[in-house]
Design a protein around this motif. Sequence first.
Motif, short mmCIF file in Angstrom:
data_model
loop_
_atom_site.label_atom_id
_atom_site.label_comp_id
_atom_site.label_asym_id
_atom_site.label_seq_id
_atom_site.Cartn_x
_atom_site.Cartn_y
_atom_site.Cartn_z
N GLU A 75 0.83 -1.20 0.00
CA GLU A 75 0.00 0.00 0.00
C GLU A 75 0.87 1.25 0.00
OE1 GLU A 75 -3.68 0.51 2.22
OE2 GLU A 75 -3.27 -1.45 3.13
N ALA A 76 0.27 2.35 -0.42
CA ALA A 76 1.00 3.61 -0.51
C ALA A 76 1.66 4.00 0.82
CB ALA A 76 0.04 4.73 -0.96
N TYR A 125 -3.54 -9.70 -3.88
CA TYR A 125 -3.71 -9.81 -5.32
C TYR A 125 -3.85 -8.43 -5.96
CZ TYR A 125 -6.39 -10.09 -9.63
OH TYR A 125 -6.85 -9.88 -10.90
N ARG A 126 -4.69 -7.58 -5.39
CA ARG A 126 -4.94 -6.28 -5.99
C ARG A 126 -3.70 -5.37 -5.91
NH1 ARG A 126 -9.06 -2.71 -4.58
NH2 ARG A 126 -9.05 -2.09 -6.77
N GLU A 127 -2.97 -5.44 -4.80
CA GLU A 127 -1.85 -4.51 -4.65
C GLU A 127 -0.61 -4.96 -5.43
OE1 GLU A 127 -1.42 -4.30 -0.43
OE2 GLU A 127 -0.20 -6.11 -0.28
N THR A 128 -0.60 -6.20 -5.94
CA THR A 128 0.52 -6.63 -6.77
C THR A 128 0.30 -6.31 -8.24
OG1 THR A 128 -0.42 -8.86 -6.94
CG2 THR A 128 1.25 -8.50 -5.22
N HIS A 129 -0.85 -5.73 -8.58
CA HIS A 129 -1.16 -5.46 -9.99
C HIS A 129 -0.08 -4.62 -10.67
CE1 HIS A 129 -3.69 -4.64 -13.52
NE2 HIS A 129 -3.23 -3.40 -13.43
N ASP A 130 0.31 -3.53 -10.04
CA ASP A 130 1.26 -2.63 -10.69
C ASP A 130 2.65 -3.25 -10.82
OD1 ASP A 130 -0.49 -0.41 -11.16
OD2 ASP A 130 -0.41 0.04 -9.03
N VAL A 131 3.11 -3.93 -9.78
CA VAL A 131 4.44 -4.52 -9.86
C VAL A 131 4.46 -5.65 -10.90
CG1 VAL A 131 4.21 -6.24 -8.01
CG2 VAL A 131 6.45 -5.26 -8.50
N ALA A 192 -0.60 -14.59 -23.57
CA ALA A 192 -0.48 -14.13 -22.18
C ALA A 192 -1.12 -15.14 -21.23
CB ALA A 192 -1.14 -12.77 -22.02
N TYR A 193 -2.26 -15.69 -21.62
CA TYR A 193 -2.92 -16.70 -20.79
C TYR A 193 -2.03 -17.93 -20.65
CZ TYR A 193 -6.14 -20.42 -19.48
OH TYR A 193 -6.73 -21.49 -18.84
N ARG A 194 -1.49 -18.41 -21.75
CA ARG A 194 -0.63 -19.60 -21.71
C ARG A 194 0.64 -19.34 -20.90
NH1 ARG A 194 1.18 -20.29 -26.97
NH2 ARG A 194 2.16 -22.25 -26.35
N ARG A 195 1.17 -18.12 -21.00
CA ARG A 195 2.35 -17.76 -20.22
C ARG A 195 2.04 -17.80 -18.73
NH1 ARG A 195 5.26 -11.88 -20.06
NH2 ARG A 195 7.27 -12.52 -19.16
N GLY A 196 0.87 -17.27 -18.35
CA GLY A 196 0.47 -17.32 -16.95
C GLY A 196 0.33 -18.74 -16.45
N ARG A 197 -0.25 -19.61 -17.28
CA ARG A 197 -0.40 -21.02 -16.91
C ARG A 197 0.94 -21.70 -16.71
NH1 ARG A 197 -5.00 -24.07 -15.88
NH2 ARG A 197 -4.32 -25.71 -17.31
N ALA A 198 1.93 -21.30 -17.52
CA ALA A 198 3.24 -21.95 -17.48
C ALA A 198 4.16 -21.39 -16.40
CB ALA A 198 3.92 -21.83 -18.85
N SER A 199 3.73 -20.32 -15.73
CA SER A 199 4.58 -19.64 -14.74
C SER A 199 4.21 -20.08 -13.33
CB SER A 199 4.40 -18.12 -14.86
OG SER A 199 4.75 -17.67 -16.15
N PRO A 200 5.16 -20.01 -12.39
CA PRO A 200 4.83 -20.31 -10.99
C PRO A 200 3.90 -19.25 -10.42
CG PRO A 200 7.06 -19.45 -11.16
CD PRO A 200 6.59 -19.68 -12.57
N LEU A 201 3.10 -19.64 -9.42
CA LEU A 201 2.22 -18.67 -8.76
C LEU A 201 3.05 -17.54 -8.17
CD1 LEU A 201 -0.24 -21.07 -6.88
CD2 LEU A 201 -0.53 -20.03 -9.14
N PHE A 202 2.56 -16.31 -8.32
CA PHE A 202 3.35 -15.16 -7.86
C PHE A 202 2.89 -14.60 -6.52
CE2 PHE A 202 0.03 -13.22 -10.58
CZ PHE A 202 -0.48 -12.25 -9.73
N LEU A 203 1.78 -15.11 -5.97
CA LEU A 203 1.23 -14.50 -4.76
C LEU A 203 2.12 -14.64 -3.54
CD1 LEU A 203 -2.63 -15.06 -4.63
CD2 LEU A 203 -1.37 -12.94 -4.95
N ASP A 204 2.97 -15.68 -3.50
CA ASP A 204 3.81 -15.87 -2.30
C ASP A 204 5.19 -15.25 -2.46
OD1 ASP A 204 4.64 -17.70 -4.20
OD2 ASP A 204 5.12 -19.26 -2.73
N PHE A 205 5.36 -14.40 -3.48
CA PHE A 205 6.66 -13.76 -3.70
C PHE A 205 6.73 -12.45 -2.93
CE2 PHE A 205 9.80 -11.26 -6.09
CZ PHE A 205 10.84 -12.18 -6.12
N TRP A 206 7.77 -12.30 -2.11
CA TRP A 206 7.95 -11.08 -1.30
C TRP A 206 8.67 -10.02 -2.15
CZ3 TRP A 206 7.24 -10.27 4.20
CH2 TRP A 206 6.60 -11.33 4.85
N PHE A 207 7.89 -9.29 -2.93
CA PHE A 207 8.49 -8.22 -3.73
C PHE A 207 9.23 -7.22 -2.84
CE2 PHE A 207 4.91 -9.74 -6.28
CZ PHE A 207 5.54 -9.97 -7.49
#
Length: 230
Positions: A75-76, A125-131, A192-207
Amino acid sequence: MVDTNTLTLPENASLFTRLRIATKILKLVKGNEGNPVYGQTLNACLDYDVYESLIQKLQHSEDWRRMLSKHPSLEAKDLDLAALERLPEGTLGHAYARYYRDNKITPFETTLKLKNDIDFVAKRYRETHDVMHLVTGYGTDVMGEIELQAYVQGNLGIWTAALIVLFGTLGQLKGRQAGVDTSEYLRRIWAAYRRGRASPLFLDFWFENHWETPVATVRARLCAPAELMN
């Protein structure tokens, strides 16, 4: 003025209750898409089951378990964009700060309180949109926004993202709103959809722990190569 209490999603809400609240929000959100109450609550209403499933999928991840206890935030109020912009060019933090300055926008904000793990998933999920724009390389124009939503739908299975892709596609079919011809649009959305399917989940990544890491390194870790999807 709308009483936001009537838009509050109760804990363990039934499908009927979620659809009722989502319908209310869809009537109100046009012209006020950035409203944090509308956005996060709509996500929770449509994707409650998806968020539950994601929590189960990520339970083996130590980073995710730590997230659920620590509730990190993008968050800001939790970001120092001036400090991030002083990091070396090419790092995630520098690019993230420049992203907001160049697009003349501000980071995610919400007034909603976290009552449970599903609330945290919806918020994260919503706050990772921009990154994720930076990490995936998808632009902030209409085409790039739809590509990112297609990627997210492939990666996380978010129904809200699928709806945005659907409405974007209907708009494209009516008048090339994405600025490309329809065959190119469909090719890029499918890639883009196929790329998302082929990528690891990003929600547990500590940006938050990787501001000094090059964007290219984070992209290689989180995203399947875009060129392989074409």
